[in-house]
Design a protein around this motif. Sequence first.
Motif, short mmCIF file in Angstrom:
data_model
loop_
_atom_site.label_atom_id
_atom_site.label_comp_id
_atom_site.label_asym_id
_atom_site.label_seq_id
_atom_site.Cartn_x
_atom_site.Cartn_y
_atom_site.Cartn_z
N GLN A 112 0.82 -1.21 0.00
CA GLN A 112 0.00 0.00 0.00
C GLN A 112 0.86 1.27 0.00
OE1 GLN A 112 -2.79 -1.59 -1.00
NE2 GLN A 112 -3.86 0.01 0.09
N GLU A 113 2.06 1.17 0.57
CA GLU A 113 2.94 2.33 0.65
C GLU A 113 3.75 2.54 -0.63
OE1 GLU A 113 5.24 1.58 4.15
OE2 GLU A 113 3.53 1.88 5.48
N MET A 114 3.70 1.57 -1.55
CA MET A 114 4.44 1.70 -2.81
C MET A 114 3.78 2.73 -3.72
SD MET A 114 5.06 -2.21 -4.01
CE MET A 114 6.24 -3.26 -3.22
N SER A 115 4.58 3.23 -4.65
CA SER A 115 4.03 4.14 -5.66
C SER A 115 3.10 3.33 -6.56
CB SER A 115 5.16 4.74 -6.49
OG SER A 115 5.76 3.73 -7.30
N PRO A 116 2.18 3.99 -7.23
CA PRO A 116 1.28 3.27 -8.16
C PRO A 116 2.07 2.51 -9.24
CG PRO A 116 0.43 5.46 -7.76
CD PRO A 116 1.78 5.41 -7.10
N GLU A 117 3.18 3.07 -9.68
CA GLU A 117 3.99 2.39 -10.69
C GLU A 117 4.57 1.09 -10.14
OE1 GLU A 117 4.54 5.64 -9.75
OE2 GLU A 117 3.44 6.54 -11.42
N ASP A 118 5.08 1.15 -8.91
CA ASP A 118 5.64 -0.06 -8.30
C ASP A 118 4.55 -1.08 -8.03
OD1 ASP A 118 8.25 0.80 -8.44
OD2 ASP A 118 8.34 1.50 -6.36
N GLN A 119 3.37 -0.63 -7.63
CA GLN A 119 2.26 -1.56 -7.42
C GLN A 119 1.90 -2.26 -8.74
OE1 GLN A 119 -1.12 0.30 -5.56
NE2 GLN A 119 0.01 0.77 -3.69
N ASP A 120 1.88 -1.50 -9.82
CA ASP A 120 1.60 -2.09 -11.13
C ASP A 120 2.67 -3.12 -11.51
OD1 ASP A 120 -0.69 -0.63 -11.46
OD2 ASP A 120 0.23 0.89 -12.75
N ARG A 121 3.93 -2.80 -11.21
CA ARG A 121 5.03 -3.71 -11.52
C ARG A 121 4.86 -5.02 -10.76
NH1 ARG A 121 9.41 -4.69 -8.80
NH2 ARG A 121 9.17 -2.85 -7.49
N VAL A 122 4.49 -4.93 -9.49
CA VAL A 122 4.29 -6.13 -8.67
C VAL A 122 3.12 -6.95 -9.23
CG1 VAL A 122 3.56 -6.94 -6.39
CG2 VAL A 122 5.32 -5.18 -6.58
N ARG A 123 2.03 -6.28 -9.58
CA ARG A 123 0.88 -6.99 -10.14
C ARG A 123 1.24 -7.68 -11.46
NH1 ARG A 123 -1.88 -2.04 -8.74
NH2 ARG A 123 -3.09 -2.37 -6.85
N ASP A 124 1.99 -6.97 -12.31
CA ASP A 124 2.40 -7.56 -13.59
C ASP A 124 3.27 -8.79 -13.37
OD1 ASP A 124 1.04 -5.59 -14.93
OD2 ASP A 124 2.83 -4.39 -15.40
N ASN A 125 4.23 -8.68 -12.45
CA ASN A 125 5.10 -9.82 -12.16
C ASN A 125 4.30 -11.00 -11.63
OD1 ASN A 125 7.43 -8.55 -13.00
ND2 ASN A 125 7.96 -7.82 -10.96
N TYR A 126 3.33 -10.72 -10.77
CA TYR A 126 2.49 -11.78 -10.22
C TYR A 126 1.70 -12.48 -11.33
CZ TYR A 126 -1.11 -14.22 -7.63
OH TYR A 126 -1.97 -15.17 -7.16
N ARG A 127 1.10 -11.68 -12.23
CA ARG A 127 0.34 -12.28 -13.33
C ARG A 127 1.24 -13.13 -14.23
NH1 ARG A 127 -1.74 -6.78 -13.90
NH2 ARG A 127 -3.53 -6.65 -12.55
N ARG A 128 2.43 -12.62 -14.51
CA ARG A 128 3.37 -13.37 -15.34
C ARG A 128 3.75 -14.68 -14.66
NH1 ARG A 128 6.39 -9.35 -16.40
NH2 ARG A 128 8.09 -9.73 -14.95
N PHE A 129 3.98 -14.62 -13.35
CA PHE A 129 4.32 -15.82 -12.58
C PHE A 129 3.17 -16.82 -12.63
CE2 PHE A 129 4.57 -18.16 -8.53
CZ PHE A 129 5.86 -18.65 -8.61
#
Length: 160
Positions: free
Chosen positions: A103-120
């Motif tokens: 929640q404390e991450m920037s929106p860009e970093d949150q998107d990066r985490v979500r993208d990595n999760y989906r790819r995984f």
Amino acid sequence: MKARTLPRLTLLAMLLATPFAMAQEAGVAWDDLGAEQQRVLEGFAENWDQLEPERQERLSKGAARWAGMSPEQRKAAQGRFQQWQDLPPERKDQIRSRYRQFQEMSPEDQDRVRDNYRRFQRMPLERRQMLRDRFRDMTPEQRQRLRDRAKDRPRPSPRR
């Protein structure tokens, strides 16, 4: 004339905002809940007035969401809730901590985490397990270097 207008406007704004602020502090009245929400939350009925307003708000929104779910969605949600209940307290604390970090991450970093999760998640099960094993066997320093490299890497364009 202008000297008297500003204080009047300020007073008017304060008077208009006061009921809104009081309503937020008051939470959600039990009688304001819909019949389906009351049915879902019946276990809280007796002590509803003693709950924090924020908790009343969260519960009422959750009950409304529940009411809008299909039977399959409800069954899946019950399964996830049971999995959560079965977790040891230490694991729940770890998950809560990671969620706060997210929640404390920037929106860009949150998107990066979500993208990595989906790819995984799209990877074959064997590949995911191999990556988990490899990550588990790394030292904390190796893990941090991996995170740093991943953060600096350009993001792939989304697949369509």
